[in-house]
Design a protein around this motif. Structure first.
Motif: not given
Length: 296
Positions: A127-132, A214-223
């Protein structure tokens, strides 16, 4: 009766939004033949889930929009009268997309049967995966290097003088695994993970580094970003940007400067003016002295 009909129509729209599993979003500019092959691959190998395909055409002059209308009437087309760039083009698609998952797909790709279903599996597993993303195969049959680390002054400096971590030289493309930054050619997003589900891309990065941001912001948010080696696409590569090469040289370098200014670690900020000057000089040399950046 009119009021009842309106409520019923609204109810149907709501049901469609909740039942739509996937939105496939394609931003196109003057790549008619590649777009035709991409859409044909999706038509011949449709994902076995409820889905929609949305094409945003950025004022192409090669008849791309007319081709979509004539040959792929099932596709939702947004034919723009201005070239907005990649970031805003995607945001225009996200505005009307209804899917629980959203795939941003370059038009110079072909998607084989089963690829999309395979890249959906990691979301169920974690459930932590945000992008593939998946494996990119070039026209020569070789796997393309498509995974990088997030750029930083330290990574870029190491990359300039040897085998630094930025280009991920030791990444094993035969193994599925978590990763930092997959290329934007094929990015399947969990829509709930996006910082802004309708306008996820920062339009200050019109062509380059928008997906990195975008990917960096998602990573910072925990994804988490995930690379799926079991899934493949055919990638022709760079069909739009090579048409205006000098503009794209400048745009890539200036967007890198903007990315570093936005995300650089505090300890690196003192060096930013020197780094920015070096990056600007690199663009000047590569473009042979011609300053010609993208103007949305």
């Amino acid at each position: 009766k009119r009021r009842g009909g309106h409520h019923f129509a609204s109810f149907l729209v709501l049901i469609c939004r909740h039942s739509m599993k996937l939105s496939i979003l394609i931003v196109n500019w003057n790549t008619k033949e590649e777009l035709r092959q991409c859409l044909r691959s999706l038509h011949e190998n449709p994902p076995a889930i409820t889905h929609e395909i949305i094409v945003v055409d950025n004022a192409s002059s090669d008849g791309s929009a007319a081709m979509v209308v004539e040959e792929f009437p099932e596709v939702t087309l947004r034919a723009e009268n201005h070239n907005h760039g990649y970031a805003k083009g995607n945001n225009l698609a996200f505005e009307v997309a209804q899917g629980e998952f959203c795939l941003t797909l370059n038009p110079d790709t072909e998607v084989p049967s089963g690829t999309i279903e395979t890249t959906l599996r990691p979301f169920d597993a974690d459930p932590a995966v945000g992008v593939v993303s998946c494996q990119f195969i070039g026209l020569d049959g070789e796997t393309q290097q498509s995974i990088r680390a997030f750029p930083s002054l330290r990574n870029l400096w190491a990359d300039l003088f040897g085998r630094g971590p930025y280009r991920q030289p030791d990444f094993d493309y035969s193994q599925s695994q978590k990763c930092e930054q997959p290329m934007g050619t094929y990015l399947l997003f969990r829509r709930a993970a996006l910082p802004d589900p309708q306008h996820p891309f920062d339009e200050g990065f019109p062509i380059f580094f928008n997906e990195v941001d975008l990917l960096y912001r998602m990573r910072v948010a925990g994804w988490t970003a995930y690379y799926c080696a079991e899934a493949r696409i055919l990638h022709h590569g760079g069909m739009s940007t090579r048409q205006v090469r000098r503009n794209m040289i400048w745009e890539s370098h200036l967007s890198l400067i903007r990315y570093l200014k936005k995300h650089a670690a505090p300890r690196e900020r003192l060096l930013l003016p020197v780094a920015a000057a070096a990056i600007w000089l690199g663009a000047f040399v590569r473009a042979r002295g011609v300053y010609a950046r993208f103007r949305p």
